[in-house]
Design a protein around this motif. Structure first.
Motif, PDB file in Angstrom:
ATOM      1  N   VAL A 145     121.800  58.505  68.805  1.00 43.03           N
ATOM      2  CA  VAL A 145     122.190  59.372  67.680  1.00 43.03           C
ATOM      3  C   VAL A 145     123.228  60.392  68.127  1.00 43.03           C
ATOM      4  CG1 VAL A 145     121.340  61.091  66.035  1.00 43.03           C
ATOM      5  CG2 VAL A 145     120.010  59.047  66.505  1.00 43.03           C
ATOM      6  N   LEU A 146     123.089  60.905  69.331  1.00 41.62           N
ATOM      7  CA  LEU A 146     124.045  61.898  69.831  1.00 41.62           C
ATOM      8  C   LEU A 146     125.425  61.282  70.004  1.00 41.62           C
ATOM      9  CD1 LEU A 146     124.443  64.789  70.792  1.00 41.62           C
ATOM     10  CD2 LEU A 146     123.745  64.064  73.084  1.00 41.62           C
ATOM     11  N   LYS A 147     125.475  60.000  70.452  1.00 42.52           N
ATOM     12  CA  LYS A 147     126.771  59.328  70.597  1.00 42.52           C
ATOM     13  C   LYS A 147     127.437  59.143  69.228  1.00 42.52           C
ATOM     14  CE  LYS A 147     125.683  56.770  74.824  1.00 42.52           C
ATOM     15  NZ  LYS A 147     125.484  55.423  75.430  1.00 42.52           N
ATOM     16  N   GLN A 148     126.643  58.789  68.217  1.00 48.41           N
ATOM     17  CA  GLN A 148     127.204  58.650  66.871  1.00 48.41           C
ATOM     18  C   GLN A 148     127.756  59.994  66.359  1.00 48.41           C
ATOM     19  OE1 GLN A 148     124.150  56.969  64.418  1.00 48.41           O
ATOM     20  NE2 GLN A 148     124.167  54.965  65.466  1.00 48.41           N
ATOM     21  N   LYS A 149     126.987  61.023  66.660  1.00 47.80           N
ATOM     22  CA  LYS A 149     127.444  62.353  66.223  1.00 47.80           C
ATOM     23  C   LYS A 149     128.773  62.707  66.876  1.00 47.80           C
ATOM     24  CE  LYS A 149     126.230  67.236  66.317  1.00 47.80           C
ATOM     25  NZ  LYS A 149     125.281  68.271  66.781  1.00 47.80           N
ATOM     26  N   LYS A 150     128.915  62.459  68.166  1.00 47.88           N
ATOM     27  CA  LYS A 150     130.173  62.746  68.851  1.00 47.88           C
ATOM     28  C   LYS A 150     131.315  61.934  68.256  1.00 47.88           C
ATOM     29  CE  LYS A 150     128.628  65.706  71.881  1.00 47.88           C
ATOM     30  NZ  LYS A 150     129.105  67.123  71.855  1.00 47.88           N
ATOM     31  N   MET A 151     131.047  60.670  67.897  1.00 42.46           N
ATOM     32  CA  MET A 151     132.100  59.853  67.299  1.00 42.46           C
ATOM     33  C   MET A 151     132.541  60.426  65.954  1.00 42.46           C
ATOM     34  SD  MET A 151     131.921  55.843  66.226  1.00 42.46           S
ATOM     35  CE  MET A 151     130.730  56.249  64.955  1.00 42.46           C
ATOM     36  N   TYR A 152     131.558  60.800  65.122  1.00 43.07           N
ATOM     37  CA  TYR A 152     131.902  61.376  63.827  1.00 43.07           C
ATOM     38  C   TYR A 152     132.625  62.720  63.982  1.00 43.07           C
ATOM     39  CZ  TYR A 152     129.127  57.858  61.381  1.00 43.07           C
ATOM     40  OH  TYR A 152     128.649  56.671  60.865  1.00 43.07           O
ATOM     41  N   GLU A 153     132.227  63.502  64.960  1.00 46.11           N
ATOM     42  CA  GLU A 153     132.921  64.759  65.183  1.00 46.11           C
ATOM     43  C   GLU A 153     134.374  64.531  65.582  1.00 46.11           C
ATOM     44  OE1 GLU A 153     129.143  67.586  66.617  1.00 46.11           O
ATOM     45  OE2 GLU A 153     130.576  66.787  68.082  1.00 46.11           O
ATOM     46  N   GLY A 154     134.637  63.492  66.382  1.00 44.45           N
ATOM     47  CA  GLY A 154     136.014  63.159  66.731  1.00 44.45           C
ATOM     48  C   GLY A 154     136.814  62.751  65.499  1.00 44.45           C
ATOM     49  N   GLN A 155     136.181  61.949  64.607  1.00 47.39           N
ATOM     50  CA  GLN A 155     136.869  61.575  63.370  1.00 47.39           C
ATOM     51  C   GLN A 155     137.148  62.791  62.487  1.00 47.39           C
ATOM     52  OE1 GLN A 155     134.513  58.555  61.475  1.00 47.39           O
ATOM     53  NE2 GLN A 155     134.897  57.010  63.078  1.00 47.39           N
ATOM     54  N   ARG A 156     136.165  63.680  62.445  1.00 48.83           N
ATOM     55  CA  ARG A 156     136.360  64.881  61.624  1.00 48.83           C
ATOM     56  C   ARG A 156     137.509  65.741  62.164  1.00 48.83           C
ATOM     57  NH1 ARG A 156     131.572  69.120  61.670  1.00 48.83           N
ATOM     58  NH2 ARG A 156     132.405  69.279  63.798  1.00 48.83           N
ATOM     59  N   ASP A 157     137.587  65.879  63.470  1.00 50.10           N
ATOM     60  CA  ASP A 157     138.691  66.646  64.056  1.00 50.10           C
ATOM     61  C   ASP A 157     140.032  65.990  63.753  1.00 50.10           C
ATOM     62  OD1 ASP A 157     136.832  68.417  65.043  1.00 50.10           O
ATOM     63  OD2 ASP A 157     136.765  67.495  67.047  1.00 50.10           O
ATOM     64  N   MET A 158     140.067  64.654  63.807  1.00 51.95           N
ATOM     65  CA  MET A 158     141.307  63.954  63.493  1.00 51.95           C
ATOM     66  C   MET A 158     141.712  64.167  62.034  1.00 51.95           C
ATOM     67  SD  MET A 158     142.115  59.880  63.885  1.00 51.95           S
ATOM     68  CE  MET A 158     140.838  59.500  62.671  1.00 51.95           C
TER      69      MET A 158
END
Length: 234
Positions: free
Chosen positions: A68-81
């Motif tokens: 779940v933490l890895k998914q969160k990091k991925m979504y956070e990267g998309q949000r920053d983009m």
């Protein structure tokens, strides 16, 4: 021919900056919702890890939490983009609005410049100078007219000012002689008072005149005889 080659499709207009920005903002909101959901799962896994004893069960919970933490990091990267894309679109939109403002300003300046040139053609410096000269001449003529109308007919022009000053000094000297008696004019001084004895005027009365016919020398407070009372008949 249309059945063979097909009809030409009309091209859709390209999306505007506002449309692109709105689309990216919606995607960002969707990513934020996913991140919040993952934060809730991570909070539950943390509580389970605290309550579970070390061992295979705890390791399994940790593995799910790491996923779940890895998914969160991925979504956070998309949000920053997406945030960066939105920022770039906002910068382009700001520049576009600035260019539009500059175009409107240039159009307004050109219009004002054209109007000013048209107005300047009707106003000439030489005409203004000539008008000012004419006004000065008219004011001079007006002053001459006023001086001519205000001239005094009874005073001759050949009177010498020195003679007038001499007469004025003599007049002041005469006035000083007349007022030497402590500021009292000569005709009011005691030496010039008239003699009233030469006029043979009668002397003033010293008492009340008693009219004739008074009875028993009775008079009232004004020196008049009393009014007789009328007799009353029954």
């Amino acid at each position: 021919m249309k059945r063979v080659f097909g009809a030409k499709k009309d091209k859709e207009p390209p999306p505007s900056l506002n449309d692109a920005s709105d689309r990216i903002n919606k995607r960002g909101e969707s990513v934020d919702e996913k991140i919040k959901r993952l934060d809730g799962e991570l909070a539950r896994y943390k509580e389970q890890i605290k309550r579970t004893r070390p061992g295979p069960a705890q390791e399994a919970v940790k593995a799910r939490a790491m996923r779940v933490l890895k998914q969160k990091k991925m979504y956070e990267g998309q949000r920053d983009m997406l945030y960066n894309q939105t920022f770039n679109l906002d910068q382009v939109a700001f520049a576009q609005e600035g260019i539009k403002d500059a175009q409107q300003t240039m159009s307004a300046l050109k219009s004002a410049n054209k109007e000013l040139k048209g107005m300047m053609k009707t106003v000439k410096i030489q005409e203004i100078d000539n008008l000012q000269d004419d006004m000065i001449d008219l004011m001079d003529v007006s002053n001459e007219i006023q001086e001519s109308l205000g001239r005094n007919y009874s005073v001759p022009d050949d009177i010498d000012e020195e003679d007038l000053m001499g007469e004025l000094d003599a007049l002041e000297a005469d006035m000083g002689l007349e007022t030497e008696g402590e500021g009292v004019p000569s005709y009011l001084q005691p030496d010039n008072e008239p003699d009233y004895d030469d006029l043979n005027l009668p002397s003033a009365p010293t008492g009340h005149a008693v009219p004739s016919g008074r009875v028993n020398n009775q008079v009232d407070e004004l020196g008049l005889p009393p009014v007789p009372r009328a007799s009353l008949r029954g």
